[in-house]
Design an enzyme around this catalytic site. Sequence first.
Site, PDB file in Angstrom:
ATOM      1  N   LYS A   1       0.818  -1.214   0.000  1.00 27.50           N
ATOM      2  CA  LYS A   1       0.000   0.000   0.000  1.00 27.50           C
ATOM      3  C   LYS A   1       0.853   1.268   0.000  1.00 27.50           C
ATOM      4  O   LYS A   1       0.615   2.164  -0.778  1.00 27.50           O
ATOM      5  CB  LYS A   1      -0.900   0.060   1.246  1.00 27.50           C
ATOM      6  CG  LYS A   1      -2.000  -0.956   1.307  1.00 27.50           C
ATOM      7  CD  LYS A   1      -3.011  -0.601   2.397  1.00 27.50           C
ATOM      8  CE  LYS A   1      -2.419  -0.471   3.775  1.00 27.50           C
ATOM      9  NZ  LYS A   1      -1.961  -1.735   4.371  1.00 27.50           N
TER      10      LYS A   1
ATOM     11  N   ARG B   1      11.156  -1.591  11.573  1.00 23.13           N
ATOM     12  CA  ARG B   1      10.061  -1.081  12.382  1.00 23.13           C
ATOM     13  C   ARG B   1       9.764  -2.064  13.501  1.00 23.13           C
ATOM     14  O   ARG B   1       9.784  -3.273  13.294  1.00 23.13           O
ATOM     15  CB  ARG B   1       8.819  -0.916  11.508  1.00 23.13           C
ATOM     16  CG  ARG B   1       8.801   0.392  10.771  1.00 23.13           C
ATOM     17  CD  ARG B   1       7.721   0.453   9.741  1.00 23.13           C
ATOM     18  NE  ARG B   1       6.440  -0.092  10.173  1.00 23.13           N
ATOM     19  CZ  ARG B   1       5.329  -0.014   9.436  1.00 23.13           C
ATOM     20  NH1 ARG B   1       5.360   0.575   8.255  1.00 23.13           N
ATOM     21  NH2 ARG B   1       4.201  -0.528   9.862  1.00 23.13           N
TER      22      ARG B   1
ATOM     23  N   ARG C   1      11.721  -6.578   6.040  1.00 24.26           N
ATOM     24  CA  ARG C   1      11.660  -5.183   5.598  1.00 24.26           C
ATOM     25  C   ARG C   1      12.460  -4.239   6.512  1.00 24.26           C
ATOM     26  O   ARG C   1      12.342  -4.298   7.727  1.00 24.26           O
ATOM     27  CB  ARG C   1      10.178  -4.774   5.584  1.00 24.26           C
ATOM     28  CG  ARG C   1       9.911  -3.445   4.984  1.00 24.26           C
ATOM     29  CD  ARG C   1       8.449  -3.312   4.637  1.00 24.26           C
ATOM     30  NE  ARG C   1       7.622  -3.030   5.806  1.00 24.26           N
ATOM     31  CZ  ARG C   1       6.341  -2.641   5.707  1.00 24.26           C
ATOM     32  NH1 ARG C   1       5.774  -2.517   4.534  1.00 24.26           N
ATOM     33  NH2 ARG C   1       5.644  -2.407   6.796  1.00 24.26           N
TER      34      ARG C   1
ATOM     35  N   ARG D   1      -0.358  -8.631  13.810  1.00 32.52           N
ATOM     36  CA  ARG D   1      -0.901  -7.601  12.908  1.00 32.52           C
ATOM     37  C   ARG D   1      -1.752  -8.224  11.813  1.00 32.52           C
ATOM     38  O   ARG D   1      -2.810  -7.714  11.463  1.00 32.52           O
ATOM     39  CB  ARG D   1       0.222  -6.802  12.244  1.00 32.52           C
ATOM     40  CG  ARG D   1       0.741  -5.667  13.081  1.00 32.52           C
ATOM     41  CD  ARG D   1       2.024  -5.138  12.507  1.00 32.52           C
ATOM     42  NE  ARG D   1       1.828  -4.261  11.366  1.00 32.52           N
ATOM     43  CZ  ARG D   1       2.777  -4.001  10.471  1.00 32.52           C
ATOM     44  NH1 ARG D   1       3.947  -4.589  10.548  1.00 32.52           N
ATOM     45  NH2 ARG D   1       2.554  -3.156   9.497  1.00 32.52           N
TER      46      ARG D   1
ATOM     47  N   ARG E   1      -9.771   1.683   8.724  1.00 35.13           N
ATOM     48  CA  ARG E   1      -9.468   0.307   9.117  1.00 35.13           C
ATOM     49  C   ARG E   1     -10.610  -0.297   9.922  1.00 35.13           C
ATOM     50  O   ARG E   1     -10.516  -1.449  10.318  1.00 35.13           O
ATOM     51  CB  ARG E   1      -8.203   0.272   9.971  1.00 35.13           C
ATOM     52  CG  ARG E   1      -6.916   0.044   9.168  1.00 35.13           C
ATOM     53  CD  ARG E   1      -5.775   0.263  10.134  1.00 35.13           C
ATOM     54  NE  ARG E   1      -4.599  -0.491   9.855  1.00 35.13           N
ATOM     55  CZ  ARG E   1      -3.474   0.033   9.375  1.00 35.13           C
ATOM     56  NH1 ARG E   1      -3.439   1.295   9.039  1.00 35.13           N
ATOM     57  NH2 ARG E   1      -2.408  -0.708   9.211  1.00 35.13           N
TER      58      ARG E   1
END
Length: 222
Positions: free
Chosen positions: A13, A160, A127, A171, A88
């Site tokens: 996204k 992160r 990531r 998540r 969300r």
Amino acid sequence: MRLILLGLPGAGKGTQAKILAKEKGLLHISTGDMFREAAAEGTELGLKAQEFMKAGALVPDEVTIGMLLERIEKPDAQVGLMLDGFPRTIPQAEALDAALAKQGSQIDAVLYIVVPESELMERLTGRWSCSQCGAIYHNQTKPPKAAGVCDECGGKLTQRADDQPDTVKARLDTNRAWTEQLADFYSKQGKLHEIDGTGDPSDITKRLLSALEGVSAGSEKA
Ligand code: AMP
């Protein structure tokens, strides 16, 4: 034009939202980025949001909705919106619809980027991003030239807190239910476009742009 990008964490996204916003001249708003910035600045909102983010949970609606609605009232948001990470929850979607209706506008299209969860797990835990310029890297698909250092600006690469494996699992679990609910909500409004989010990022951009070809700003239905 006012667009929403929908998809599970790691679906791409953020990357695609930046490209589409530039291409279409829209303001890119990421509520995740807004919370991370607020947390880095140590504001009351940021510190509150950080507790939920660390746990892989959603920040409560009353905090999130207030922050987003305030942002879309600002003059620079009137060019059009590329919303990334918001809404969300159904109450967020309803609050957004109501606020836009007051402005005499509406969401024109919702682009739902779909990627299998096994691939998302792999993407997210590998990531890394630059602490200075925000460039994104991946252990397997886009490693930096020198370990831990940004190719673009020489900044330090960090992972992160919510991209650690345990948090990623939480998540995905949290996000799956609401993503499906929102897809259903916008499908009923005739605004949902499902996009295959696997493969080369530039091909995904092409698919997104081609889905937008039939969408015009302010139209009743995408
Ligand atoms: P993201 O960068 O979009 O993955 O967001 C990172 C984290 O920020 C999420 O895991 C949530 O804790 C929080 N967050 C971002 N956007 C929202 C939202 N619309 N509603 C609730 N929490 C959010």
